[in-house]
Design a protein around this motif. Sequence first.
Motif, PDB file in Angstrom:
ATOM      1  N   GLU A   2      -6.011  -1.167  -8.876  1.00 30.52           N
ATOM      2  CA  GLU A   2      -5.141  -2.342  -8.869  1.00 30.52           C
ATOM      3  C   GLU A   2      -5.032  -2.983  -7.489  1.00 30.52           C
ATOM      4  O   GLU A   2      -4.782  -4.193  -7.380  1.00 30.52           O
ATOM      5  N   LYS A   3      -5.203  -2.205  -6.433  1.00 30.60           N
ATOM      6  CA  LYS A   3      -5.157  -2.750  -5.073  1.00 30.60           C
ATOM      7  C   LYS A   3      -6.551  -2.946  -4.488  1.00 30.60           C
ATOM      8  O   LYS A   3      -6.693  -3.273  -3.306  1.00 30.60           O
ATOM      9  N   GLY A   4      -7.567  -2.744  -5.333  1.00 28.67           N
ATOM     10  CA  GLY A   4      -8.948  -3.002  -4.940  1.00 28.67           C
ATOM     11  C   GLY A   4      -9.425  -4.256  -5.651  1.00 28.67           C
ATOM     12  O   GLY A   4      -8.976  -5.365  -5.343  1.00 28.67           O
ATOM     13  N   PRO A   5     -10.320  -4.115  -6.635  1.00 26.74           N
ATOM     14  CA  PRO A   5     -10.755  -5.299  -7.392  1.00 26.74           C
ATOM     15  C   PRO A   5      -9.597  -6.040  -8.052  1.00 26.74           C
ATOM     16  O   PRO A   5      -9.593  -7.274  -8.101  1.00 26.74           O
ATOM     17  N   GLY A   6      -8.612  -5.286  -8.556  1.00 27.55           N
ATOM     18  CA  GLY A   6      -7.473  -5.941  -9.193  1.00 27.55           C
ATOM     19  C   GLY A   6      -6.761  -6.884  -8.250  1.00 27.55           C
ATOM     20  O   GLY A   6      -6.359  -7.990  -8.630  1.00 27.55           O
ATOM     21  N   TRP A   7      -6.610  -6.472  -7.007  1.00 29.00           N
ATOM     22  CA  TRP A   7      -5.933  -7.282  -5.991  1.00 29.00           C
ATOM     23  C   TRP A   7      -6.771  -8.504  -5.620  1.00 29.00           C
ATOM     24  O   TRP A   7      -6.246  -9.620  -5.511  1.00 29.00           O
TER      25      TRP A   7
ATOM     26  N   THR B 120     -14.511  -1.844  -2.197  1.00 32.10           N
ATOM     27  CA  THR B 120     -13.073  -1.701  -2.380  1.00 32.10           C
ATOM     28  C   THR B 120     -12.651  -0.233  -2.220  1.00 32.10           C
ATOM     29  O   THR B 120     -13.499   0.657  -2.180  1.00 32.10           O
ATOM     30  N   TYR B 121     -11.324   0.007  -2.176  1.00 28.55           N
ATOM     31  CA  TYR B 121     -10.865   1.305  -1.685  1.00 28.55           C
ATOM     32  C   TYR B 121      -9.692   1.932  -2.433  1.00 28.55           C
ATOM     33  O   TYR B 121      -8.901   2.641  -1.829  1.00 28.55           O
ATOM     34  N   ASP B 122      -9.604   1.724  -3.757  1.00 27.03           N
ATOM     35  CA  ASP B 122      -8.536   2.457  -4.444  1.00 27.03           C
ATOM     36  C   ASP B 122      -8.911   2.801  -5.883  1.00 27.03           C
ATOM     37  O   ASP B 122      -8.033   2.929  -6.727  1.00 27.03           O
ATOM     38  N   GLU B 123     -10.184   3.005  -6.158  1.00 24.02           N
ATOM     39  CA  GLU B 123     -10.603   3.361  -7.510  1.00 24.02           C
ATOM     40  C   GLU B 123      -9.947   4.656  -7.977  1.00 24.02           C
ATOM     41  O   GLU B 123      -9.579   4.789  -9.151  1.00 24.02           O
ATOM     42  N   GLU B 124      -9.770   5.598  -7.054  1.00 24.04           N
ATOM     43  CA  GLU B 124      -9.163   6.874  -7.424  1.00 24.04           C
ATOM     44  C   GLU B 124      -7.708   6.712  -7.863  1.00 24.04           C
ATOM     45  O   GLU B 124      -7.160   7.567  -8.551  1.00 24.04           O
ATOM     46  N   PHE B 125      -7.064   5.609  -7.461  1.00 19.65           N
ATOM     47  CA  PHE B 125      -5.679   5.331  -7.841  1.00 19.65           C
ATOM     48  C   PHE B 125      -5.586   4.272  -8.930  1.00 19.65           C
ATOM     49  O   PHE B 125      -4.493   3.829  -9.270  1.00 19.65           O
ATOM     50  N   GLY B 126      -6.725   3.828  -9.471  1.00 16.78           N
ATOM     51  CA  GLY B 126      -6.687   2.894 -10.593  1.00 16.78           C
ATOM     52  C   GLY B 126      -7.265   1.529 -10.331  1.00 16.78           C
ATOM     53  O   GLY B 126      -7.455   0.750 -11.268  1.00 16.78           O
TER      54      GLY B 126
ATOM     55  N   VAL C   9       0.832  -1.200   0.000  1.00 19.47           N
ATOM     56  CA  VAL C   9       0.000   0.000   0.000  1.00 19.47           C
ATOM     57  C   VAL C   9       0.868   1.252   0.000  1.00 19.47           C
ATOM     58  O   VAL C   9       0.629   2.203  -0.758  1.00 19.47           O
ATOM     59  N   LYS C  10       1.886   1.254   0.835  1.00 18.77           N
ATOM     60  CA  LYS C  10       2.755   2.435   0.927  1.00 18.77           C
ATOM     61  C   LYS C  10       3.555   2.642  -0.354  1.00 18.77           C
ATOM     62  O   LYS C  10       3.752   3.782  -0.803  1.00 18.77           O
ATOM     63  N   ALA C  11       3.996   1.545  -0.979  1.00 17.98           N
ATOM     64  CA  ALA C  11       4.698   1.674  -2.263  1.00 17.98           C
ATOM     65  C   ALA C  11       3.766   2.207  -3.335  1.00 17.98           C
ATOM     66  O   ALA C  11       4.201   2.850  -4.299  1.00 17.98           O
ATOM     67  N   TYR C  12       2.497   1.986  -3.165  1.00 22.90           N
ATOM     68  CA  TYR C  12       1.458   2.430  -4.091  1.00 22.90           C
ATOM     69  C   TYR C  12       1.131   3.907  -3.917  1.00 22.90           C
ATOM     70  O   TYR C  12       0.505   4.531  -4.766  1.00 22.90           O
ATOM     71  N   GLY C  13       1.544   4.458  -2.740  1.00 26.05           N
ATOM     72  CA  GLY C  13       1.303   5.871  -2.472  1.00 26.05           C
ATOM     73  C   GLY C  13       0.137   6.136  -1.541  1.00 26.05           C
ATOM     74  O   GLY C  13      -0.272   7.284  -1.371  1.00 26.05           O
TER      75      GLY C  13
END
Length: 426
Positions: A176-181, A168-174, A67-71
């Motif tokens: 990848e760590k929400g549904p993608g994960w 999920t909780y990262d749609e604003e960042f793309g 998560v932190k590497a993701y920003g």
Amino acid sequence: MSQTPYAQLDAWIDAHFDEQVKFLQALVQVPTDTPPGNNAPHAERTAELLHTFGYEAEKHAVPSDEVKAYGLESITNLIVRRKFADGGKTIALNAHGDVVPPGEGWTHKPYGAEIENGAMYGRATAVSKSDFSTFTFATRALESLGLPQEPGGQPLVQLRGGVELHFTYDEEFGGEKGPGWLLSHGLTKPDLMIAAGFSYQVVTAHNGCLQMEVTVQGEMAHAAIPDSGTDALQGAVHILNALHALNEGYKNTTSKIEGITHPYLNVGQISGGTNTNVVPGKVVFKLDRRMIPEENPVEVEASIRKTIEDAAASFSPPRGGKQLKVDIKRLLLAKAMVPLAGNKPLVDAIQKHGGELFGEPIPAVGTPLYTDVRLYVAQGIPGVIYGAGPRTVLESHAKRNDERVMLEDVRRATKVVARTLLDLLS
């Protein structure tokens, strides 16, 4: 099918709508500003609220280092699985809880969830905590049909398959760590899916998005002797002019999908320089390139890189000054969503019930936005975008001050989703 099950669904939703509104208010009142993206607390609160309905949410925490590497700071994604009899499909309902920060100019508290003239105000009321409530209460309404309507009686319908709520909780960042994960870790594999959207259309396609960071490196100099350096800001302006010319040409490339026009490029952030009396030695800008579904992302990125590099090479520094250098970094590549043939049952059901409940045709269109649905579609899972909201993003004030959703749209969208689930799972 008899209209009786539809009437039962509608009646259950009407009877529980005050409860649904309070559920939505509780969700809005927990901030999820992204950035900074500390969204695990909201997932915990959502799980608590779902527990009061008898729903146990699986908590899938993305490892902190990822998560932190993701920003971001923290992400916990939720899955609620509601299974019926064997032999049917599994339908996922996805909404995201992360939002952009409120910004300025609000006339209502950004996290107050205040209700005025039939609308609830607050960040994420329209996009997309409203559909946490829409999807949850549509599922609860559906399950009420599987219970005997009177003591000793039989259920009104036999339900098969299942529903999964994906919050999920990262749609604003793309995503990848929400549904993608969730998808990449094999935690879900639904047959069909519906993602948060607006009530007056069903969206079957959307644009892709390429975001890049460009660092323009010149050479600092004293402002009194500017020719002793290379002005990175002038160089950046030279490059930006080339990009804006490229953007103008995009108007000649049009999509065949209704609701999507042409590609476009936006430079949304720029920074640089050290002081007013210093020739800037470095300037950084970030660009956002929206890609229509017909475009090839590899070709798009290559074209932008070449435009930047050619412009940098053609920039003339002062005599003796250093040649301009550029570093181009890709920040995000979100591919476009293209319709899969298997989405027809979803589209047909939403258009049928949406038309009846809203009293107007519900068109199937594309949208210039990009969403998490592309991640499901990339896995071969047919999906559409539909939920609670107005006709346009502008009308909802999403990402602006005074975001709001009309509660009557929430009520009717919940009925549409519940009826659609009934058609597909009974």
